[in-house]
Design a protein around this motif. Sequence first.
Motif, PDB file in Angstrom:
ATOM      1  N   PRO A  69      79.291  50.820  -0.090  1.00 43.98           N
ATOM      2  CA  PRO A  69      80.171  49.972   0.834  1.00 43.98           C
ATOM      3  C   PRO A  69      81.132  50.963   1.619  1.00 43.98           C
ATOM      4  CG  PRO A  69      81.138  51.014  -1.242  1.00 43.98           C
ATOM      5  CD  PRO A  69      79.288  50.752  -1.532  1.00 43.98           C
ATOM      6  N   ASP A  70      79.998  52.466   1.570  1.00 43.83           N
ATOM      7  CA  ASP A  70      80.506  53.353   2.723  1.00 43.83           C
ATOM      8  C   ASP A  70      79.910  53.645   3.963  1.00 43.83           C
ATOM      9  OD1 ASP A  70      82.175  54.161   0.675  1.00 43.83           O
ATOM     10  OD2 ASP A  70      81.510  55.978  -0.083  1.00 43.83           O
ATOM     11  N   LEU A  71      78.591  52.713   4.002  1.00 42.24           N
ATOM     12  CA  LEU A  71      78.135  52.613   5.244  1.00 42.24           C
ATOM     13  C   LEU A  71      78.195  51.293   6.022  1.00 42.24           C
ATOM     14  CD1 LEU A  71      74.436  53.059   3.133  1.00 42.24           C
ATOM     15  CD2 LEU A  71      76.446  54.973   4.482  1.00 42.24           C
ATOM     16  N   LYS A  72      78.274  51.429   7.695  1.00 42.73           N
ATOM     17  CA  LYS A  72      78.127  50.403   8.224  1.00 42.73           C
ATOM     18  C   LYS A  72      77.143  50.147   8.693  1.00 42.73           C
ATOM     19  CE  LYS A  72      80.100  50.254  12.524  1.00 42.73           C
ATOM     20  NZ  LYS A  72      81.045  50.741  14.020  1.00 42.73           N
ATOM     21  N   VAL A  73      76.542  48.819   8.268  1.00 47.44           N
ATOM     22  CA  VAL A  73      75.266  48.223   8.800  1.00 47.44           C
ATOM     23  C   VAL A  73      75.298  47.451   9.873  1.00 47.44           C
ATOM     24  CG1 VAL A  73      74.493  49.041   6.700  1.00 47.44           C
ATOM     25  CG2 VAL A  73      75.600  47.172   6.921  1.00 47.44           C
ATOM     26  N   ASN A  74      74.708  47.137  10.425  1.00 43.08           N
ATOM     27  CA  ASN A  74      74.163  46.124  11.471  1.00 43.08           C
ATOM     28  C   ASN A  74      72.639  46.452  11.611  1.00 43.08           C
ATOM     29  OD1 ASN A  74      73.161  47.545  13.537  1.00 43.08           O
ATOM     30  ND2 ASN A  74      75.799  48.128  14.197  1.00 43.08           N
ATOM     31  N   VAL A  75      72.102  44.550  12.669  1.00 47.39           N
ATOM     32  CA  VAL A  75      70.642  44.066  12.270  1.00 47.39           C
ATOM     33  C   VAL A  75      71.062  44.086  14.402  1.00 47.39           C
ATOM     34  CG1 VAL A  75      68.908  42.676  12.021  1.00 47.39           C
ATOM     35  CG2 VAL A  75      70.122  43.609   9.845  1.00 47.39           C
ATOM     36  N   ARG A  99      71.211  49.543  11.898  1.00 50.42           N
ATOM     37  CA  ARG A  99      71.070  50.306  12.272  1.00 50.42           C
ATOM     38  C   ARG A  99      71.723  50.852  10.765  1.00 50.42           C
ATOM     39  NH1 ARG A  99      75.571  52.598  15.514  1.00 50.42           N
ATOM     40  NH2 ARG A  99      74.587  54.434  16.603  1.00 50.42           N
ATOM     41  N   VAL A 100      72.533  51.909  10.208  1.00 47.24           N
ATOM     42  CA  VAL A 100      72.784  52.252   9.110  1.00 47.24           C
ATOM     43  C   VAL A 100      74.162  53.474   9.697  1.00 47.24           C
ATOM     44  CG1 VAL A 100      72.737  53.089   6.943  1.00 47.24           C
ATOM     45  CG2 VAL A 100      70.792  51.545   7.670  1.00 47.24           C
ATOM     46  N   GLU A 101      75.050  53.441   9.798  1.00 47.23           N
ATOM     47  CA  GLU A 101      75.981  54.626   9.751  1.00 47.23           C
ATOM     48  C   GLU A 101      76.741  55.111   8.231  1.00 47.23           C
ATOM     49  OE1 GLU A 101      78.357  55.027  13.390  1.00 47.23           O
ATOM     50  OE2 GLU A 101      77.171  53.013  13.782  1.00 47.23           O
ATOM     51  N   GLY A 102      76.711  56.685   9.266  1.00 49.09           N
ATOM     52  CA  GLY A 102      77.014  57.250   7.353  1.00 49.09           C
ATOM     53  C   GLY A 102      77.428  58.385   6.874  1.00 49.09           C
ATOM     54  N   LEU A 128      72.998  41.620   5.280  1.00 49.97           N
ATOM     55  CA  LEU A 128      73.829  42.840   5.081  1.00 49.97           C
ATOM     56  C   LEU A 128      75.243  42.995   4.086  1.00 49.97           C
ATOM     57  CD1 LEU A 128      74.504  42.557   8.957  1.00 49.97           C
ATOM     58  CD2 LEU A 128      73.166  44.476   7.798  1.00 49.97           C
ATOM     59  N   ALA A 129      75.372  41.173   3.572  1.00 48.64           N
ATOM     60  CA  ALA A 129      76.180  41.623   2.857  1.00 48.64           C
ATOM     61  C   ALA A 129      76.094  42.426   1.681  1.00 48.64           C
ATOM     62  CB  ALA A 129      76.457  39.900   2.648  1.00 48.64           C
ATOM     63  N   MET A 148      76.274  60.448  10.835  1.00 51.67           N
ATOM     64  CA  MET A 148      74.725  60.714  10.675  1.00 51.67           C
ATOM     65  C   MET A 148      74.373  59.197  10.760  1.00 51.67           C
ATOM     66  SD  MET A 148      72.736  60.914   7.262  1.00 51.67           S
ATOM     67  CE  MET A 148      71.320  62.000   7.302  1.00 51.67           C
ATOM     68  N   VAL A 149      73.467  58.626  11.711  1.00 53.22           N
ATOM     69  CA  VAL A 149      73.460  56.939  12.090  1.00 53.22           C
ATOM     70  C   VAL A 149      71.474  57.526  11.847  1.00 53.22           C
ATOM     71  CG1 VAL A 149      72.710  55.950  13.632  1.00 53.22           C
ATOM     72  CG2 VAL A 149      74.728  56.891  13.679  1.00 53.22           C
ATOM     73  N   GLU A 150      71.387  56.220  11.194  1.00 56.12           N
ATOM     74  CA  GLU A 150      69.689  56.284  10.447  1.00 56.12           C
ATOM     75  C   GLU A 150      69.167  54.740  10.606  1.00 56.12           C
ATOM     76  OE1 GLU A 150      67.388  58.456   9.786  1.00 56.12           O
ATOM     77  OE2 GLU A 150      68.275  59.947   8.709  1.00 56.12           O
ATOM     78  N   ILE A 151      68.076  54.739  11.711  1.00 55.83           N
ATOM     79  CA  ILE A 151      68.052  53.489  12.008  1.00 55.83           C
ATOM     80  C   ILE A 151      66.032  53.083  11.222  1.00 55.83           C
ATOM     81  CG2 ILE A 151      66.565  52.880  14.669  1.00 55.83           C
ATOM     82  CD1 ILE A 151      69.438  53.501  14.523  1.00 55.83           C
ATOM     83  N   PHE A 152      66.022  51.874  11.514  1.00 55.36           N
ATOM     84  CA  PHE A 152      65.250  51.334  10.604  1.00 55.36           C
ATOM     85  C   PHE A 152      64.533  50.500  10.810  1.00 55.36           C
ATOM     86  CE2 PHE A 152      68.208  52.896   7.653  1.00 55.36           C
ATOM     87  CZ  PHE A 152      67.179  53.932   7.453  1.00 55.36           C
ATOM     88  N   LYS A 153      62.972  49.390  10.856  1.00 54.54           N
ATOM     89  CA  LYS A 153      62.226  48.569  12.235  1.00 54.54           C
ATOM     90  C   LYS A 153      61.792  47.694  10.839  1.00 54.54           C
ATOM     91  CE  LYS A 153      57.754  48.002  13.872  1.00 54.54           C
ATOM     92  NZ  LYS A 153      56.748  47.963  13.890  1.00 54.54           N
ATOM     93  N   THR A 154      62.920  46.470  11.212  1.00 57.56           N
ATOM     94  CA  THR A 154      62.411  45.400   9.735  1.00 57.56           C
ATOM     95  C   THR A 154      61.542  43.955  10.445  1.00 57.56           C
ATOM     96  OG1 THR A 154      64.489  44.319  10.531  1.00 57.56           O
ATOM     97  CG2 THR A 154      64.918  46.210   9.372  1.00 57.56           C
TER      98      THR A 154
END
Length: 70
Positions: free
Chosen positions: A27-33, A43-46, A19-20, A1-7
């Motif tokens: 901890p189970d999610l992969k995140v990047n900006v 972008r959040v994956e998990g 991100l840290a 599952m991937v969710e996309i957020f505007k920041t």
Amino acid sequence: MVEIFKTNIENKKQAERILASLSATFPDLKVNVDLEDCDKILRVEGEAIVPDKVIDFVSVTGHHCEMLPE
């Protein structure tokens, strides 16, 4: 599952801090900006993403965060 957020994350230092904290809290999610994107995409994956929790978490840091429609 991937969710996309505007920041409104503006720079690398802010992104690294958020991100840290997100990684430590979820901890189970992969995140990047993507700071190059006009919407400063988070972008959040998990397996089990709860968008409201991500939005609340980023909001507590003083930044705007909203889910982008699919």
